[in-house]
Motif scaffolding. Structure first.
Motif, PDB file in Angstrom:
ATOM      1  N   ASP A   4       0.823  -1.205   0.000  1.00 56.35           N
ATOM      2  CA  ASP A   4       0.000   0.000   0.000  1.00 56.35           C
ATOM      3  C   ASP A   4       0.856   1.254   0.000  1.00 56.35           C
ATOM      4  O   ASP A   4       0.552   2.243  -0.660  1.00 56.35           O
ATOM      5  N   LYS A   5       1.951   1.180   0.796  1.00 53.97           N
ATOM      6  CA  LYS A   5       2.825   2.339   0.891  1.00 53.97           C
ATOM      7  C   LYS A   5       3.449   2.639  -0.468  1.00 53.97           C
ATOM      8  O   LYS A   5       3.493   3.784  -0.918  1.00 53.97           O
ATOM      9  N   ILE A   6       3.916   1.570  -1.166  1.00 56.42           N
ATOM     10  CA  ILE A   6       4.504   1.756  -2.498  1.00 56.42           C
ATOM     11  C   ILE A   6       3.463   2.336  -3.443  1.00 56.42           C
ATOM     12  O   ILE A   6       3.713   3.272  -4.198  1.00 56.42           O
ATOM     13  N   ASP A   7       2.230   1.792  -3.396  1.00 55.17           N
ATOM     14  CA  ASP A   7       1.168   2.281  -4.279  1.00 55.17           C
ATOM     15  C   ASP A   7       0.933   3.768  -4.077  1.00 55.17           C
ATOM     16  O   ASP A   7       0.791   4.527  -5.034  1.00 55.17           O
ATOM     17  N   LEU A   8       0.893   4.175  -2.807  1.00 54.02           N
ATOM     18  CA  LEU A   8       0.616   5.576  -2.506  1.00 54.02           C
ATOM     19  C   LEU A   8       1.752   6.487  -2.978  1.00 54.02           C
ATOM     20  O   LEU A   8       1.523   7.552  -3.559  1.00 54.02           O
ATOM     21  N   LEU A   9       2.984   6.007  -2.724  1.00 52.33           N
ATOM     22  CA  LEU A   9       4.144   6.808  -3.169  1.00 52.33           C
ATOM     23  C   LEU A   9       4.163   6.925  -4.689  1.00 52.33           C
ATOM     24  O   LEU A   9       4.380   8.008  -5.240  1.00 52.33           O
ATOM     25  N   LEU A  10       3.922   5.795  -5.333  1.00 51.92           N
ATOM     26  CA  LEU A  10       3.947   5.802  -6.801  1.00 51.92           C
ATOM     27  C   LEU A  10       2.798   6.643  -7.356  1.00 51.92           C
ATOM     28  O   LEU A  10       2.967   7.383  -8.334  1.00 51.92           O
ATOM     29  N   ALA A  11       1.631   6.532  -6.722  1.00 51.02           N
ATOM     30  CA  ALA A  11       0.482   7.337  -7.175  1.00 51.02           C
ATOM     31  C   ALA A  11       0.788   8.823  -7.037  1.00 51.02           C
ATOM     32  O   ALA A  11       0.432   9.634  -7.906  1.00 51.02           O
ATOM     33  N   THR A  12       1.483   9.190  -5.961  1.00 48.84           N
ATOM     34  CA  THR A  12       1.873  10.601  -5.773  1.00 48.84           C
ATOM     35  C   THR A  12       2.842  11.023  -6.882  1.00 48.84           C
ATOM     36  O   THR A  12       2.726  12.112  -7.454  1.00 48.84           O
ATOM     37  N   GLU A  13       3.772  10.115  -7.150  1.00 47.63           N
ATOM     38  CA  GLU A  13       4.758  10.412  -8.212  1.00 47.63           C
ATOM     39  C   GLU A  13       4.054  10.605  -9.558  1.00 47.63           C
ATOM     40  O   GLU A  13       4.361  11.530 -10.310  1.00 47.63           O
ATOM     41  N   VAL A  14       3.112   9.724  -9.853  1.00 43.19           N
ATOM     42  CA  VAL A  14       2.380   9.813 -11.126  1.00 43.19           C
ATOM     43  C   VAL A  14       1.545  11.099 -11.165  1.00 43.19           C
ATOM     44  O   VAL A  14       1.499  11.811 -12.187  1.00 43.19           O
ATOM     45  N   ALA A  15       0.911  11.406 -10.026  1.00 45.80           N
ATOM     46  CA  ALA A  15       0.091  12.624  -9.982  1.00 45.80           C
ATOM     47  C   ALA A  15       0.956  13.862 -10.212  1.00 45.80           C
ATOM     48  O   ALA A  15       0.578  14.786 -10.951  1.00 45.80           O
ATOM     49  N   LEU A  16       2.135  13.878  -9.584  1.00 47.44           N
ATOM     50  CA  LEU A  16       3.046  15.013  -9.771  1.00 47.44           C
ATOM     51  C   LEU A  16       3.523  15.107 -11.219  1.00 47.44           C
ATOM     52  O   LEU A  16       3.676  16.195 -11.772  1.00 47.44           O
ATOM     53  N   PHE A  17       3.737  13.932 -11.825  1.00 44.65           N
ATOM     54  CA  PHE A  17       4.141  13.914 -13.238  1.00 44.65           C
ATOM     55  C   PHE A  17       3.068  14.602 -14.097  1.00 44.65           C
ATOM     56  O   PHE A  17       3.371  15.444 -14.951  1.00 44.65           O
ATOM     57  N   PHE A  18       1.806  14.255 -13.848  1.00 45.93           N
ATOM     58  CA  PHE A  18       0.719  14.863 -14.638  1.00 45.93           C
ATOM     59  C   PHE A  18       0.543  16.337 -14.284  1.00 45.93           C
ATOM     60  O   PHE A  18       0.164  17.144 -15.129  1.00 45.93           O
ATOM     61  N   GLU A  19       0.836  16.705 -13.056  1.00 48.02           N
ATOM     62  CA  GLU A  19       0.730  18.113 -12.662  1.00 48.02           C
ATOM     63  C   GLU A  19       1.783  18.949 -13.401  1.00 48.02           C
ATOM     64  O   GLU A  19       1.505  20.040 -13.873  1.00 48.02           O
ATOM     65  N   ARG A  20       2.985  18.385 -13.509  1.00 50.17           N
ATOM     66  CA  ARG A  20       4.062  19.125 -14.185  1.00 50.17           C
ATOM     67  C   ARG A  20       3.914  19.073 -15.705  1.00 50.17           C
ATOM     68  O   ARG A  20       4.434  19.941 -16.408  1.00 50.17           O
ATOM     69  N   ASN A  21       3.244  18.046 -16.201  1.00 55.53           N
ATOM     70  CA  ASN A  21       3.069  17.873 -17.654  1.00 55.53           C
ATOM     71  C   ASN A  21       1.576  17.687 -17.925  1.00 55.53           C
ATOM     72  O   ASN A  21       1.133  16.588 -18.294  1.00 55.53           O
ATOM     73  N   PRO A  22       0.786  18.753 -17.742  1.00 56.92           N
ATOM     74  CA  PRO A  22      -0.662  18.576 -17.656  1.00 56.92           C
ATOM     75  C   PRO A  22      -1.331  18.095 -18.951  1.00 56.92           C
ATOM     76  O   PRO A  22      -2.422  17.560 -18.894  1.00 56.92           O
ATOM     77  N   PHE A  23      -0.672  18.289 -20.090  1.00 58.12           N
ATOM     78  CA  PHE A  23      -1.298  17.833 -21.340  1.00 58.12           C
ATOM     79  C   PHE A  23      -0.637  16.542 -21.808  1.00 58.12           C
ATOM     80  O   PHE A  23      -0.205  16.416 -22.948  1.00 58.12           O
ATOM     81  N   THR A  24      -0.561  15.618 -20.890  1.00 57.96           N
ATOM     82  CA  THR A  24      -0.066  14.289 -21.236  1.00 57.96           C
ATOM     83  C   THR A  24      -1.274  13.387 -21.492  1.00 57.96           C
ATOM     84  O   THR A  24      -2.224  13.385 -20.704  1.00 57.96           O
ATOM     85  N   VAL A  25      -1.227  12.677 -22.588  1.00 60.73           N
ATOM     86  CA  VAL A  25      -2.256  11.668 -22.888  1.00 60.73           C
ATOM     87  C   VAL A  25      -1.499  10.387 -23.220  1.00 60.73           C
ATOM     88  O   VAL A  25      -0.847  10.295 -24.260  1.00 60.73           O
TER      89      VAL A  25
END
Lengths: 75, 466
Positions: A4-25
């Motif tokens: 669960d901890k890995i999932d949460l960390l990775l989800a945060t990382e992915v969310a930050l990736f989309f925040e920094r690159n908002p027009f990613t599809v």
């Protein structure tokens, strides 16, 4: 608990990736490649972020895009 | 035809004002040559100058890196995104290609309607797992872009020196950017437009620089208006050449004609010399075993109606003999013998020859056809290294216009550079394959030319530049 901890960390990382690159599809494999992560783990994180309405996904369920409030009205 | 400005200073001048609307342009270059910057500048120009929305598709480079790089150039891409004038969209080649073909595409909904698009880079299409080969995929991409009416820049990661790629055939335009190492060892960026359907293009490589504000291209051929020459000049028989020279050959100028061994320089030389004779200038001619009296018999001389006997009778002929040529009696009074002289004596005699050309201030002047190849054969390159500039300076003071023939490929580069420095006009002609070319390398107006195709014709002046 450990997983669960890995999932949460990775989800945060992915969310930050989309925040920094908002027009990613991208599909799961593409996001994983851009993050340098395993595809299966990234797919789990993407699922989690869709559930939390941070990301949206296409009708086929394979492509993911950012859904922050400030660009949601653009779509 | 509607054209879209690229926003790149100087570049639109090379392509008749901009990319034709709806065209697909291949932008090829090695890493670090400025392709991404050029692509972003094209979109930024559309957004800021024409209010046209643009889409930058990036497959590998992350948008956040592009935002940061653009900020270094003073560009705020996020501000353009907030104004709905730009999208920097990160995706994969296969996702993008699929989206282009899908009328209900999720990706294209994110992208929003745009007029300009940059795809960075189509080289990655090679790795798409598909039944189509690369050509098939690129053709599919091209068709989709045409259907959408987009003006597209497709970036291709290639060394422009590599073989021609499929994309070059499918695209409406092909632009190469490259690093080139110059003779002095420094490296510069150059851009070359190889193809642009429906447009006249300035051929050749042009220098460009990337600085704050983006890319600036500096066209190799100066495009400023030609100011007419201040002093007196005589027009040649070639109007295109005169246009580049600001009217013609300035009186007293030194014109260096660099002709390789396969190039026929005679018609060119005649087109420059004969107008001087028509203006009653005297003709000084270097003679060698093969140039005179055989020159009298040449078809060209006859066609140009150059009458040596009449010139001699009017004391407007001077034959400069460096090699003890046997000459007919009637021409002897016009001969200056400079054969078998030591270098210093030869120089002194040459100066004397130049000083005595013009006896009266109102004499029209002389034109001197000088064969520097013959001078080098007899006296060596050192002679010209020591005396050429001094002799030509004296010519200018005495109103003697000199047309100096040299084969630049057979002299040391340092001597050629010195000869070019000492000349007012530098012309070059060479044969490459089955064609002869001509270009102006130096002119009093500062204008240089692209290489012209030199074509011969049956009518005077028997030569044309195309």
């Amino acid at each position: 608990m450990h997983t669960d901890k890995i999932d949460l960390l990775l989800a945060t990382e992915v969310a930050l990736f989309f925040e920094r690159n908002p027009f990613t599809v991208e599909n799961g494999e593409g996001v994983a490649r851009k993050l340098g992560r395993h595809t299966e783990q990234v797919l789990q994180a993407l699922e989690l972020l869709v559930e939390r309405c941070v990301l949206t996904r296409d009708e086929n369920g394979t492509l993911f895009a950012y859904a922050p409030p400030y660009i949601a009205e653009d779509r | 035809m509607q054209r879209l400005s690229t926003g790149i200073t100087g570049f639109d001048n090379l392509i008749a004002g901009g990319f034709p609307a709806g065209s697909i342009i291949a932008l090829r270059g090695a890493p670090g040559t400025g392709k991404t910057t050029a692509g972003l500048q094209f979109l930024k120009a559309g957004a800021e100058q024409a209010g046209e929305a643009g889409l930058y598709i990036t497959f590998e480079e992350l948008p956040e890196q592009l935002y940061a790089d653009a900020a270094e150039l003073g560009w705020d891409l996020k501000a353009l995104e907030q104004r709905q004038l730009l999208r920097v969209l990160s995706t994969s080649p296969e996702v993008f290609l699929d989206a282009l073909q899908d009328p209900y595409s999720f990706l294209m909904r994110v992208a929003k309607p745009v007029r300009r698009i940059v795809i960075d880079s189509v080289t990655l299409f090679e790795h798409i797992r598909s039944d189509d080969d690369l050509r098939g995929q690129l053709y599919r991409l091209r068709s989709a872009l045409k259907r959408l009416g987009l003006t597209a820049v497709l970036i291709e990661e290639r060394d422009p020196h590599d073989e021609v790629t499929t994309l070059a055939f499918l695209a409406d335009g092909v632009i190469n950017v490259s690093f080139e190492e110059k003779a002095t060892g420094h490296r510069i960026r150059e851009v070359e437009v190889l193809k642009l359907r429906g447009s006249s293009i300035a051929t050749g490589r042009h220098l460009f620089r990337i600085g704050h504000g983006g890319i600036s291209v500096y066209p190799a051929l100066t495009t400023h208006d030609i100011l007419p020459l201040d002093g007196p000049f005589i027009a040649t028989a070639i109007p295109k050449l005169d246009a580049l020279l600001g009217g013609g050959i300035p009186l007293g100028a030194t014109v260096l004609l660099d002709a390789n061994s396969r190039a026929d320089y005679r018609v060119l030389a005649a087109a420059i010399l004969t107008p001087f004779l028509q203006q009653r200038h005297g003709l000084a001619l270097a003679v060698g075993p093969s140039t005179f009296p055989a020159a009298q018999q040449q078809r060209l001389v006859k066609r140009l109606a150059i009458d040596f006997e009449r010139l001699a009778a009017e004391q407007r002929l001077c034959l400069v003999d460096d090699s003890r040529v046997e000459l007919p009696d009637w021409v002897e009074p016009s001969v200056i013998r400079l054969a078998n002289m030591l270098d210093a004596d030869h120089h002194a005699a040459t100066q004397q020859f130049i000083r005595t050309r013009r006896e009266h201030a109102d004499d029209p002047g002389w034109v001197w056809f000088r064969d520097l190849n013959a001078v080098i054969a007899v006296h060596g390159e050192d002679y010209l290294w020591r005396y050429f500039v001094e002799q030509q300076g004296l010519c200018q003071a005495q109103g003697v216009t000199a047309l100096c023939l040299v084969n630049g490929s057979e002299v040391k580069p340092t001597l050629l550079a010195k000869l070019q420095r000492g000349a007012t006009v530098v012309l070059k002609t060479w044969v490459d394959g089955r064609y002869q070319y001509f270009e102006v390398l130096k002119s009093p107006t500062g204008r240089v030319s692209e290489p012209f195709l030199l074509q011969y014709s049956t009518d005077a002046p028997f030569v044309d530049l195309r």
